[in-house]
Design an enzyme around this catalytic site. Structure first.
Site, PDB file in Angstrom:
ATOM      1  N   TRP A 127       9.644 -23.828  84.333  1.00 10.29           N
ATOM      2  CA  TRP A 127      11.097 -23.802  84.552  1.00 10.29           C
ATOM      3  C   TRP A 127      11.655 -25.215  84.348  1.00 10.29           C
ATOM      4  CZ3 TRP A 127      13.712 -24.599  89.798  1.00 10.29           C
ATOM      5  CH2 TRP A 127      15.095 -24.396  89.699  1.00 10.29           C
ATOM      6  N   ASP A 208       5.613 -20.304  93.018  1.00  8.12           N
ATOM      7  CA  ASP A 208       7.057 -20.097  92.962  1.00  8.12           C
ATOM      8  C   ASP A 208       7.297 -18.624  92.627  1.00  8.12           C
ATOM      9  OD1 ASP A 208       9.760 -20.267  92.635  1.00  8.12           O
ATOM     10  OD2 ASP A 208       9.741 -21.852  91.121  1.00  8.12           O
ATOM     11  N   LYS A 243      17.721 -13.378  92.374  1.00  6.30           N
ATOM     12  CA  LYS A 243      17.689 -12.365  91.333  1.00  6.30           C
ATOM     13  C   LYS A 243      17.507 -10.973  91.925  1.00  6.30           C
ATOM     14  CE  LYS A 243      17.164 -16.082  88.776  1.00  6.30           C
ATOM     15  NZ  LYS A 243      17.251 -17.310  88.889  1.00  6.30           N
TER      16      LYS A 243
HETATM   17  C1  LMR Z   1      17.188 -20.038  85.099  1.00  4.07           C
HETATM   18  O1  LMR Z   1      16.066 -20.440  84.854  1.00  4.07           O
HETATM   19  O2  LMR Z   1      18.039 -19.824  84.220  1.00  4.07           O
HETATM   20  C2  LMR Z   1      17.584 -19.743  86.529  1.00  4.07           C
HETATM   21  O3  LMR Z   1      16.499 -19.960  87.357  1.00  4.07           O
HETATM   22  C3  LMR Z   1      18.789 -20.477  86.945  1.00  4.07           C
HETATM   23  C4  LMR Z   1      18.567 -21.952  87.117  1.00  4.07           C
HETATM   24  O4  LMR Z   1      18.957 -22.452  88.170  1.00  4.07           O
HETATM   25  O5  LMR Z   1      18.044 -22.610  86.226  1.00  4.07           O
END
Ligand code: LMR
Length: 393
Positions: A127, A208, A243
């Site tokens: 992420w 996570d 989500k």
């Molecule tokens: C994403 O990856 O788009 C979501 O988890 C929102 C974010 O805060 O990045």
């Protein structure tokens, strides 16, 4: 004082919200930030959330502070949702946190207090906010190989090999399900192999879980968490209700910690609550009470499971729809990873120049890495989208 500061670039994911909003074109398509959208392109409040909120309005009689750990009913229900019924209560702590990000931030401070020299190993890629968030808190992060961008598969052998060389005591950041950004998760057998290396190397799993229920089912998506919880002495799990309850802006999540024994549980509990006090004092309450009402009421819980299943089914359907539309337009290109992945995301598999062209020429927005939010696809825009992608291939 502020003259010392330089402007920073907008966030790679959140910046797309504004860019898309300011685009005047009618046919624009937003595949950027990870929010669920209906077939009509809306992100509505779930019906079950509306029902629970109504109940809350009718019955809540105080907005006085809650404690640093948040609402005990919420924490107990979330602990069960995460770990199932086989919880070792003497070793497990669950506290409320302001969303998955807030939970990660508290975890970072706790790790820094406990083992400041530790490195957190994250998948490559991960992420986009993991490194800024955890690194910004002061943690050292490094990557282990995960996604093979050429073949659009995960490379578990390389991952295992890298983990088998990680120093004992370091932490391994894992995505419980719906890996963000690739959408590809290990199979249960692969999770078992990953867990074996973690145990053998005496590493600490740091999981996570932001998409429970979006891949296969609430229980199946918790497989890695529950399997590891039965094997390791210590572990950290961050949860998000953004989500699966659609409570994005209400900031609802939990931080769970498994400790080696009951004695260390008491110490860690005091430490983590002290961390909370020194960052934001007490967590926000509204969304957590809503989740507690839903999870602790059989009728509301059943209604939530149905709404969650409908979201999951829609994501699956849109993956198939886009893959079919692309196969018809670009038969020489293999987009089958779109349907092999689960949850909200996967890589489209185009390069940054093609991502830029999709934005400027067609108003199609996605992260530079070509990560797409599947929920942005509808039956109404899929042909336009597939035409646009085929045009830049
Ligand atoms: C994403 O990856 O788009 C979501 O988890 C929102 C974010 O805060 O990045």
């Amino acid at each position: 004082m502020f003259e010392t500061l330089q402007p920073v670039q907008p966030d790679a994911i959140l910046g797309l919200i504004t860019e898309h909003r300011n685009d005047p074109r009618d046919q624009k398509v937003d595949l950027g930030v990870g929010v669920f959208r209906t077939a009509e392109g809306e992100t509505p409040v779930l019906d079950v959330v509306k029902a629970a909120e109504q109940r809350l309005v009718d019955t809540q009689d105080s907005k006085a502070y809650i404690g640093t750990a948040g609402d005990p009913d919420f924490n107990a229900a979330m602990q069960e949702l995460t770990f199932g019924s086989a919880i070792d209560a003497d070793r497990t702590i669950t506290i409320q946190a302001p969303g998955g990000s807030g939970s990660l931030r508290v975890a970072a401070s706790l790790i820094l207090r406990a083992r400041p020299e530790a490195t957190v190993w994250a998948s490559e890629p991960t992420w986009a906010n993991h490194f800024p968030l955890l690194g910004g808190a002061g943690l050292t992060l490094k990557s282990y190989p995960y996604y093979d961008t050429k073949n659009h598969v995960i490379n578990v052998d390389q991952m295992l090999d890298a983990l088998s060389r990680v120093p004992a005591g370091d932490l391994v950041l894992l995505h419980a399900c719906c890996h963000n950004p690739s959408g590809l998760d290990p199979t249960e057998d692969e999770w078992r192999a990953i867990a074996d290396v973690i145990v053998e190397r005496e590493l600490v799993p740091f999981i996570d879980m932001a998409y429970q229920g979006f891949a296969n089912s609430l229980a199946a998506d918790a497989f890695a968490v529950r399997h590891l919880a039965g094997l390791v002495p210590e572990m950290i799990v961050t949860n998000s209700c953004s989500k699966n309850f659609g409570l994005y802006r209400d900031r609802v999540g939990t931080l769970s910690i498994i400790t080696a024994d009951a004695e260390s549980r008491a110490t860690v509990n005091s430490q983590v609550n002290n961390v909370v006090r020194t960052i934001y004092s007490v967590p926000p309450d509204h969304g957590a009470v809503v989740v507690a009402l839903i999870l602790n009421d059989p009728e509301l819980k059943a209604a939530w499971r149905l709404e969650l299943a409908a979201m999951r089914a829609r994501l699956r359907e849109m993956r198939v729809l886009l893959n079919d539309a692309l196969r018809a337009r670009a038969p020489d290109h293999d987009f089958s990873h779109l349907v092999r992945a689960t949850g909200m995301f996967c890589f489209l598999g185009v390069n940054p120049e093609q991502v830029a062209r999709l934005k400027t020429e067609f108003g199609v927005y996605m992260v530079d890495s070509s990560r797409i939010n599947i929920a942005g696809i509808t039956a109404g825009n899929v042909n336009y989208l597939a035409d646009a992608i085929a045009a830049v291939l």
